[in-house]
Design a protein around this motif. Structure first.
Motif, PDB file in Angstrom:
ATOM      1  N   MET A 129      10.571   9.480   4.406  1.00  0.00           N
ATOM      2  CA  MET A 129       9.233   9.923   4.764  1.00  0.00           C
ATOM      3  C   MET A 129       8.206   8.834   4.501  1.00  0.00           C
ATOM      4  N   TRP A 130       8.303   8.172   3.342  1.00  0.00           N
ATOM      5  CA  TRP A 130       7.316   7.144   3.016  1.00  0.00           C
ATOM      6  C   TRP A 130       7.480   5.926   3.910  1.00  0.00           C
ATOM      7  N   ALA A 131       8.691   5.597   4.287  1.00  0.00           N
ATOM      8  CA  ALA A 131       8.895   4.487   5.222  1.00  0.00           C
ATOM      9  C   ALA A 131       8.270   4.799   6.580  1.00  0.00           C
ATOM     10  N   GLY A 167       4.454  10.932  -6.607  1.00  0.00           N
ATOM     11  CA  GLY A 167       4.456  11.381  -7.996  1.00  0.00           C
ATOM     12  C   GLY A 167       3.722  12.697  -8.170  1.00  0.00           C
ATOM     13  N   SER A 168       2.617  12.897  -7.435  1.00  0.00           N
ATOM     14  CA  SER A 168       1.872  14.159  -7.506  1.00  0.00           C
ATOM     15  C   SER A 168       2.700  15.313  -6.955  1.00  0.00           C
ATOM     16  N   LEU A 169       3.397  15.084  -5.835  1.00  0.00           N
ATOM     17  CA  LEU A 169       4.256  16.131  -5.267  1.00  0.00           C
ATOM     18  C   LEU A 169       5.363  16.513  -6.247  1.00  0.00           C
ATOM     19  N   ASP A 170       5.926  15.528  -6.933  1.00  0.00           N
ATOM     20  CA  ASP A 170       6.971  15.826  -7.920  1.00  0.00           C
ATOM     21  C   ASP A 170       6.446  16.702  -9.041  1.00  0.00           C
ATOM     22  N   ARG A 171       5.256  16.382  -9.529  1.00  0.00           N
ATOM     23  CA  ARG A 171       4.692  17.166 -10.639  1.00  0.00           C
ATOM     24  C   ARG A 171       4.313  18.578 -10.197  1.00  0.00           C
ATOM     25  N   LEU A 172       3.884  18.724  -8.944  1.00  0.00           N
ATOM     26  CA  LEU A 172       3.444  20.041  -8.461  1.00  0.00           C
ATOM     27  C   LEU A 172       4.593  20.931  -8.020  1.00  0.00           C
ATOM     28  N   PHE A 173       5.575  20.349  -7.287  1.00  0.00           N
ATOM     29  CA  PHE A 173       6.589  21.181  -6.642  1.00  0.00           C
ATOM     30  C   PHE A 173       8.013  20.920  -7.126  1.00  0.00           C
ATOM     31  N   PHE A 174       8.258  19.815  -7.794  1.00  0.00           N
ATOM     32  CA  PHE A 174       9.633  19.480  -8.206  1.00  0.00           C
ATOM     33  C   PHE A 174       9.680  19.134  -9.688  1.00  0.00           C
ATOM     34  N   ALA A 175       8.926  19.882 -10.480  1.00  0.00           N
ATOM     35  CA  ALA A 175       8.875  19.601 -11.917  1.00  0.00           C
ATOM     36  C   ALA A 175      10.240  19.792 -12.573  1.00  0.00           C
ATOM     37  N   GLU A 176      11.055  20.694 -12.007  1.00  0.00           N
ATOM     38  CA  GLU A 176      12.361  20.961 -12.612  1.00  0.00           C
ATOM     39  C   GLU A 176      13.296  19.760 -12.518  1.00  0.00           C
ATOM     40  N   ALA A 177      13.035  18.847 -11.549  1.00  0.00           N
ATOM     41  CA  ALA A 177      13.908  17.685 -11.384  1.00  0.00           C
ATOM     42  C   ALA A 177      13.488  16.502 -12.230  1.00  0.00           C
ATOM     43  N   LEU A 178      12.265  16.537 -12.762  1.00  0.00           N
ATOM     44  CA  LEU A 178      11.770  15.415 -13.556  1.00  0.00           C
ATOM     45  C   LEU A 178      12.599  15.236 -14.831  1.00  0.00           C
ATOM     46  N   PRO A 179      12.780  14.007 -15.340  1.00  0.00           N
ATOM     47  CA  PRO A 179      12.121  12.772 -14.901  1.00  0.00           C
ATOM     48  C   PRO A 179      12.729  12.106 -13.681  1.00  0.00           C
ATOM     49  N   ALA A 180      13.834  12.654 -13.140  1.00  0.00           N
ATOM     50  CA  ALA A 180      14.394  12.089 -11.916  1.00  0.00           C
ATOM     51  C   ALA A 180      13.435  12.376 -10.759  1.00  0.00           C
ATOM     52  N   PRO A 181      12.974  11.359 -10.022  1.00  0.00           N
ATOM     53  CA  PRO A 181      11.990  11.589  -8.964  1.00  0.00           C
ATOM     54  C   PRO A 181      12.631  12.197  -7.719  1.00  0.00           C
ATOM     55  N   THR A 182      11.854  13.009  -7.017  1.00  0.00           N
ATOM     56  CA  THR A 182      12.273  13.543  -5.725  1.00  0.00           C
ATOM     57  C   THR A 182      11.556  12.797  -4.610  1.00  0.00           C
ATOM     58  N   PHE A 183      10.218  12.922  -4.554  1.00  0.00           N
ATOM     59  CA  PHE A 183       9.425  12.172  -3.598  1.00  0.00           C
ATOM     60  C   PHE A 183       8.692  11.006  -4.256  1.00  0.00           C
ATOM     61  N   PHE A 220       0.839  -1.207   0.000  1.00  0.00           N
ATOM     62  CA  PHE A 220       0.000   0.000   0.000  1.00  0.00           C
ATOM     63  C   PHE A 220       0.875   1.259   0.000  1.00  0.00           C
ATOM     64  N   GLY A 221       1.913   1.272   0.836  1.00  0.00           N
ATOM     65  CA  GLY A 221       2.801   2.429   0.887  1.00  0.00           C
ATOM     66  C   GLY A 221       3.480   2.690  -0.443  1.00  0.00           C
ATOM     67  N   LEU A 222       3.913   1.614  -1.117  1.00  0.00           N
ATOM     68  CA  LEU A 222       4.560   1.779  -2.424  1.00  0.00           C
ATOM     69  C   LEU A 222       3.572   2.317  -3.458  1.00  0.00           C
ATOM     70  N   GLY A 223       2.369   1.760  -3.456  1.00  0.00           N
ATOM     71  CA  GLY A 223       1.400   2.164  -4.461  1.00  0.00           C
ATOM     72  C   GLY A 223       0.818   3.541  -4.231  1.00  0.00           C
ATOM     73  N   PHE A 224       0.450   3.828  -2.966  1.00  0.00           N
ATOM     74  CA  PHE A 224      -0.223   5.099  -2.693  1.00  0.00           C
ATOM     75  C   PHE A 224       0.773   6.216  -2.364  1.00  0.00           C
ATOM     76  N   PHE A 225       1.607   6.008  -1.366  1.00  0.00           N
ATOM     77  CA  PHE A 225       2.521   7.068  -0.934  1.00  0.00           C
ATOM     78  C   PHE A 225       3.557   7.396  -2.004  1.00  0.00           C
ATOM     79  N   VAL A 226       4.236   6.349  -2.504  1.00  0.00           N
ATOM     80  CA  VAL A 226       5.348   6.589  -3.424  1.00  0.00           C
ATOM     81  C   VAL A 226       4.847   7.007  -4.804  1.00  0.00           C
TER      82      VAL A 226
END
Length: 556
Positions: free
Chosen positions: A397-399, A375-391, A364-370
């Motif tokens: 945090m997810w652990a 993925g939503s946080l990356d698109r909203l706040f860390f778009a400049e780092a994509l495609p490399a993921p941040t959160f 569940f943590g992998l599917g929902f949190f990660v």
């Protein structure tokens, strides 16, 4: 008469008392025994063992000299040795002794450990000049010192070179510390700054606000960081050259001589000539190194400090997340929710969640949190780092959040039980004195129920800190020597992957290519994990006891 006495004894309840006491005693004895076995097998690994030198004379074959530590000895049937292709006599004894020797020198022999027949080890002795070299790679080296060199020139030979070797090792150790600080702190900060500038440039490009003035400012900062890096790079090269300046020539058991750079040596000692006091001092030094150093050699050498730090950090973050959510949920269910079928169903669901396998929480943590939240946080706040993921990738945090969800049912149940124990008269008295329901809850009821909340947190920590299966999916990795806390903004890097003692035990015990070397570390790490969890629990118990003393009126 006897029958009546026996019936009276059974009716008195004494058998139940004796059985309960016996069961508790057996459980305590088994627990203490298990901990003692783990402690003896784990902590014994750090004792500087003597080195045995012997001639291994296999019947009908050429003999050769072996040097190493005797790790284990056992009696094995003659048929077993014969099945292994050894030339054992047909009319020999039914059992023969087999010894496990740690012969080291993996770069020469290909393996650190070997089984030898004890009856064929002749001319056994323990020469004082035999030495153990603890190396940064290839494991230990066992042999004798031939000479010490500086810049390729011999400056000391034989046993006379031993004091010189110790002095040079201290020097190299100081240089290695400077090198580590330079690479991890100074150069690490510059790399972090360069990455920050790259992401800033990319962000301005995406927002279409990268003006010439902004680009000039970024270029100026980058030039300043590059200049600092060039200065540090020259220091780095000087330190590497200084570390590799000295070397030693050593001779292994069969007479082969090899040259080893002192930069690859951690410790050098002659165990056969050490006193008990000297060995004891070195034992505690080895133990401290295990607790404070980074791992090396596929986690079978060095220390486990990153795993200790990751375990404690993740557990503390989990406790800070789970406690308020669990308490708020329990307060709502007990104090505000209408007690009816829906509330009962919710309580049943909460109790059932406590029995869900941990790996399900990991999925569940992998599917929902990660993937979803990260993925939503990356698109909203860390778009400049994509495609490399941040959160959008497993991390601290997810652990912590996954463990919090796993432990929250325990906190809810314990807090609800604590709230149910508060006498109704206390609530009514507070309301009669003019307090509102909210004031009664936050100033009277919750403080009196705080020991139960701490009990819930203790149980949550005890369960979550030892979990491994879900963490393998949401942020724990085999090797992450960089801590999630450093001097670079934002200082606490919740997106970073961590090490964990539980996963470290699994990795070293089941994934290590060097099983014999890893075995004592499994015991030592398991003991340490128990001690870490016990320390966290004892801290919470102390707080709970303090709160119980403070609100003793609850018992009256």
């Amino acid at each position: 008469m006897k029958k009546n006495s026996l019936n009276a004894w059974f009716k008195s309840g004494s058998p139940g008392i004796w059985m309960s006491g016996g069961a508790v005693s057996i459980a305590v004895i088994m627990t203490i025994g298990l901990l003692l076995v783990i402690a003896v097998r784990g902590l014994g690994h750090f004792w500087p063992a003597d080195l045995l030198q012997a001639t291994y004379a296999i019947p009908g074959q050429a003999s050769h000299v072996v040097v190493g530590e005797v790790v284990q000895a056992e009696e094995v049937p003659l048929a077993r040795l014969k099945g292994a292709g050894l030339p054992v006599p047909d009319n020999g004894p039914e059992f023969m002794t087999r010894e496990l020797l740690k012969v080291g020198n993996r770069d020469i022999y290909g393996a650190d450990f070997t089984w030898l027949v004890g009856d064929w080890l002749v001319d056994q002795k323990k020469p004082v000049e035999l030495m153990t070299l603890v190396r940064r790679e290839w494991g230990n080296f066992y042999g004798t010192l031939v000479s010490v060199k500086e810049s390729g020139k011999v400056i000391a030979e034989g046993e006379a070179g031993w004091p010189t070797l110790q002095e040079r090792i201290v020097r190299v150790e100081d240089l290695a510390k400077q090198l580590s600080k330079l690479e991890k702190k100074d150069i690490g900060a510059i790399n972090h700054g360069l990455e920050r500038l790259r992401l800033k440039t990319r962000k301005l490009e995406l927002e279409k606000t990268l003006t010439a003035e902004a680009q000039a400012d970024i270029d100026a900062e980058r030039a300043e960081l590059d200049a600092k890096y060039k200065g540090l790079e020259s220091q780095l090269l000087e330190l590497h050259h200084a570390v590799d300046r000295d070397s030693i020539v050593v001779r292994e058991a069969d007479g082969k001589e090899i040259e080893i750079s002192l930069g690859k040596i951690v410790h050098a000692y002659q165990p056969n000539g050490m006193s008990v006091f000297t060995k004891l001092r070195m034992y505690f030094a080895n133990l401290w190194e295990f607790l404070s150093d980074d791992p090396r050699e596929a986690n079978t050498e060095g220390g486990i400090f990153p795993a200790i730090f990751g375990t404690v950090m993740m557990t503390l973050i989990m406790a800070m997340i789970v406690t308020p959510f669990g308490v708020l949920a329990a307060v709502y269910l007990r104090e505000y929710a209408k007690q009816g079928p829906l509330t009962r169903v919710i309580r049943i669901a909460v109790n059932n969640l406590a029995g869900v396998p941990a790996i399900v929480y990991g999925v569940f943590g992998l599917g929902f949190f990660v993937y979803v939240l990260g993925g939503s946080l990356d698109r909203l706040f860390f778009a400049e780092a994509l495609p490399a993921p941040t959160f959008g990738t497993p991390g601290l945090m997810w652990a912590s959040l996954t463990l919090a969800i796993l432990a929250v049912p325990v906190v809810i149940v314990a807090t609800e039980e604590g709230l149910a124990r508060i006498p109704r008269a206390v609530r009514e008295g507070s309301l009669a004195l003019g307090a509102t329901k909210a004031e009664t809850l936050w100033k009277v009821v919750l403080p009196m129920a705080s020991p139960a909340m701490m009990t819930g947190m203790i149980l949550a920590v005890a369960r979550a800190a030892g979990e491994v299966a879900p963490l393998m999916l949401v942020g724990v990795v085999k090797l992450a020597p960089s801590l999630p806390v450093d001097g670079n903004y934002p200082y606490l890097h919740l997106d970073q992957k961590i090490m964990h003692l539980g996963f470290h035990i699994y990795d070293v015990g089941f994934q290590s290519p060097n099983v014999e070397a890893a075995r004592p570390l499994v015991y030592a790490t398991a003991l340490l994990l128990v001690m870490v969890i016990a320390g966290l629990n004892l801290s919470a118990v102390a707080i709970r006891n303090h709160l119980r003393e403070k609100y003793k009126a609850l018992d009256h």
